[in-house]
Enzyme design. Structure first.
Site, PDB file in Angstrom:
ATOM      1  NE  ARG A  31      -4.215  -1.447  -0.062  1.00  0.00           N
ATOM      2  CZ  ARG A  31      -4.253  -2.392  -1.029  1.00  0.00           C
ATOM      3  NH1 ARG A  31      -3.322  -2.599  -1.755  1.00  0.00           N
ATOM      4  NH2 ARG A  31      -5.483  -3.043  -0.882  1.00  0.00           N
ATOM      5  CG  ASP A  81       1.909  -2.625  -8.530  1.00  0.00           C
ATOM      6  OD1 ASP A  81       1.733  -2.102  -9.645  1.00  0.00           O
ATOM      7  OD2 ASP A  81       1.026  -3.435  -7.844  1.00  0.00           O
TER       8      ASP A  81
END
Ligand code: NAI
Length: 331
Positions: free
Chosen positions: A234, A258
Site C-alpha cells: 500500500r 506498484d
C-alpha cells in the site's frame, strides 16, 4: 439472480464471462459507470451489485441500493475500506469480499520490479529502441548470495521469501507474527536489523496505523547504501517526500513501486493527455533508478479467474442466506 456489475473493463467482462456457464442461476449485466450515490439507482430490478476498490459504497449509496431492493454488495477485491459496513448492517445488506486470490501474482510482480530497477530494464528498453546499444547507466548487481529483507510474511510475503530463496539469496524477515512454514530458510529479525543488512527490501504488510509511513527518513537512513526498495503493498507504507530525499541522498540502487501515496486519481485511468501540475509521481519518475507501475500486482489471468469464481460463489451464498467466511460486517 441478477447482478449489476459496475466499472466493468474488458478484462473484467472476459474473466467473468469465462466462468459464468458454471453459474446458470446467475445473470450479470455490465456497465462502465462506477458505483456511487448517483449510479446506485441503476440497480433497480437487480438483486446484487458488484463493485471494486474505486467504488463509493458509503451511506448514501447504500441507502439508494436499499430503496431499490438490492440485498447484496459483492466486492471483487480484498479491501473494503470504501464500504460503510455499519449502514449496510442496519439496512440488512450483506457485503462479501474476495480475501486472497493469487499471492503469487503480487509476489512475482514484486520480483519483476526488483529485477527491472536493478538491471535498469526500463532504461535499456528505450535505449535500444533509439539505436543506443551502449551499456552506460545499466550496471546492476547479482541477487545471488545477497540478502533479501521481507517485511510482512503473510500470504504474499511468504511467496516472496520463496522466490528470493530461489535466487540464492539469504532471506531475513520481519513480522509481528512469524510464519512457521518459513522457518527452515527464513531468519526472523527486528526491523532495525532487517533494514541494516538487506540488499533488497520488499514490503508485504498491510496498511495500519502502526505501519503508515514505516519507511521514512529515519528508517531509510538505517538501510544499507545501494539497497533496492520494492513496495507492492500500500502506498502510504512509504512517506513519499522522505523517499525522494533518500533517493537524492543516493541511498538506493533502485526503487520499484506498484503502489504510492498519490495513486488514487491515477489508478486504472489513462491520463496521458493531462498536465499533472502537482505530481510527485512525475518527480519520482524523473529519477533513472525508479520504476513505477500502476497497481497491477494482482493483474494476472489466474488472479482474475479466481476473483470471478469467488465473487460468483459469494453471490450464491449471499442470496441463499448461507454463512460465508467472505462476508464482512461492522465490528
Ligand atoms: P496477509 O494478511 O496474508 O499478510 C500480511 C502480513 O503482515 C501478516 O503476516 C501480518 O502479521 C503482517 N503484519 C501486520 N502488521 C504488521 C506490522 N506492523 N509489521 C510487520 N508485519 C505486519 O496479507 P497478504 O495477502 O499477504 O497481502 C499483503 C498486502 O499486499 C495487503 O495488505 C495489500 O495491501 C497488498 N496487496 C497488493 C496488491 C497489488 O495489486 N499490488 C494485491 C493484493 C494485496
Amino acid at each position: 439472480m441478477k447482478i449489476l456489475f459496475y466499472d466493468a473493463k474488458t478484462y473484467d467482462t472476459d474473466s467473468f464471462n469465462a466462468v459464468l456457464d458454471s453459474y446458470p442461476e446467475v445473470e450479470v449485466e455490465y456497465i462502465k459507470s462506477d458505483l456511487d450515490p448517483r449510479t446506485a439507482s441503476l440497480a433497480e430490478g437487480f438483486d446484487a451489485v458488484c463493485g471494486f476498490v474505486s467504488s463509493d459504497v458509503g451511506h448514501d449509496t447504500l441507502e439508494s441500493l436499499h430503496k431499490h431492493n438490492v440485498k447484496l454488495v459483492l466486492m471483487r477485491c480484498a479491501g473494503y475500506n470504501n464500504v460503510d459496513l455499519e449502514t449496510a448492517g442496519k439496512l440488512g445488506i450483506r457485503v462479501m469480499i474476495v480475501p486472497g486470490y493469487s499471492p503469487e501474482a503480487v509476489a512475482e510482480h514484486a520480483m519483476a520490479l526488483a529485477l527491472c530497477c536493478n538491471r535498469r530494464l526500463h532504461k535499456a528498453y528505450n535505449k535500444v529502441r533509439e539505436n543506443d546499444f551502449s551499456l552506460s547507466g545499466l550496471m546492476g548487481f547479482n541477487f545471488h548470495e545477497k540478502t533479501a529483507g521481507i517485511i510482512g510474511t503473510g500470504k504474499i510475503g511468504a511467496v516472496m521469501c520463496r522466490i528470493c530463496q530461489g535466487f540464492g539469496m539469504k532471506v531475513l524477515a520481519y513480522d509481528l507474527y512469524p510464519n512457521e512454514s518459513l522457518k527452515d530458510f527464513v531468519t526472523y529479525v527486528s526491523l532495525e536489523e532487517l533494514l541494516a543488512h538487506s540488499d533488497l527490501i520488499s514490503l508485504h504488510c498491510p496498511l495500519t496505523d502502526d505501519t503508515r509511513h514505516m519507511i521514512n527518513i529515519d528508517t531509510i537512513r538505517q538501510m544499507k547504501d545501494g539497497v533496492i526498495l520494492v513496495n507492492t503493498s500500500r502506498g502510504a507504507l512509504v512517506k513519499t517526500d522522505d523517499l525522494i530525499e533518500g533517493i537524492r541522498m543516493l541511498k538506493f540502487a533502485g526503487v520499484g513501486l506498484d503502489v504510492y501515496e498519490e495513486e488514487t486519481d491515477n489508478v486504472f485511468e489513462d491520463r496521458s493527455e493531462e498536465i499533472l501540475e502537482h505530481s510527485t509521481t512525475a518527480r519520482l519518475l524523473s529519477f533513472p533508478n525508479v520504476m513505477i507501475t500502476s497497481h497491477q500486482g494482482f493483474f494476472t489471468q489466474e488472479a482474475l479467474s479466481a476473483i470471478a469464481s469467488t465473487t460468483l460463489d459469494n453471490a450464491l451464498d449471499g442470496m441463499t442466506g448461507k454463512e460465508s467466511r467472505n462476508e464482512v460486517k461492522a465490528k
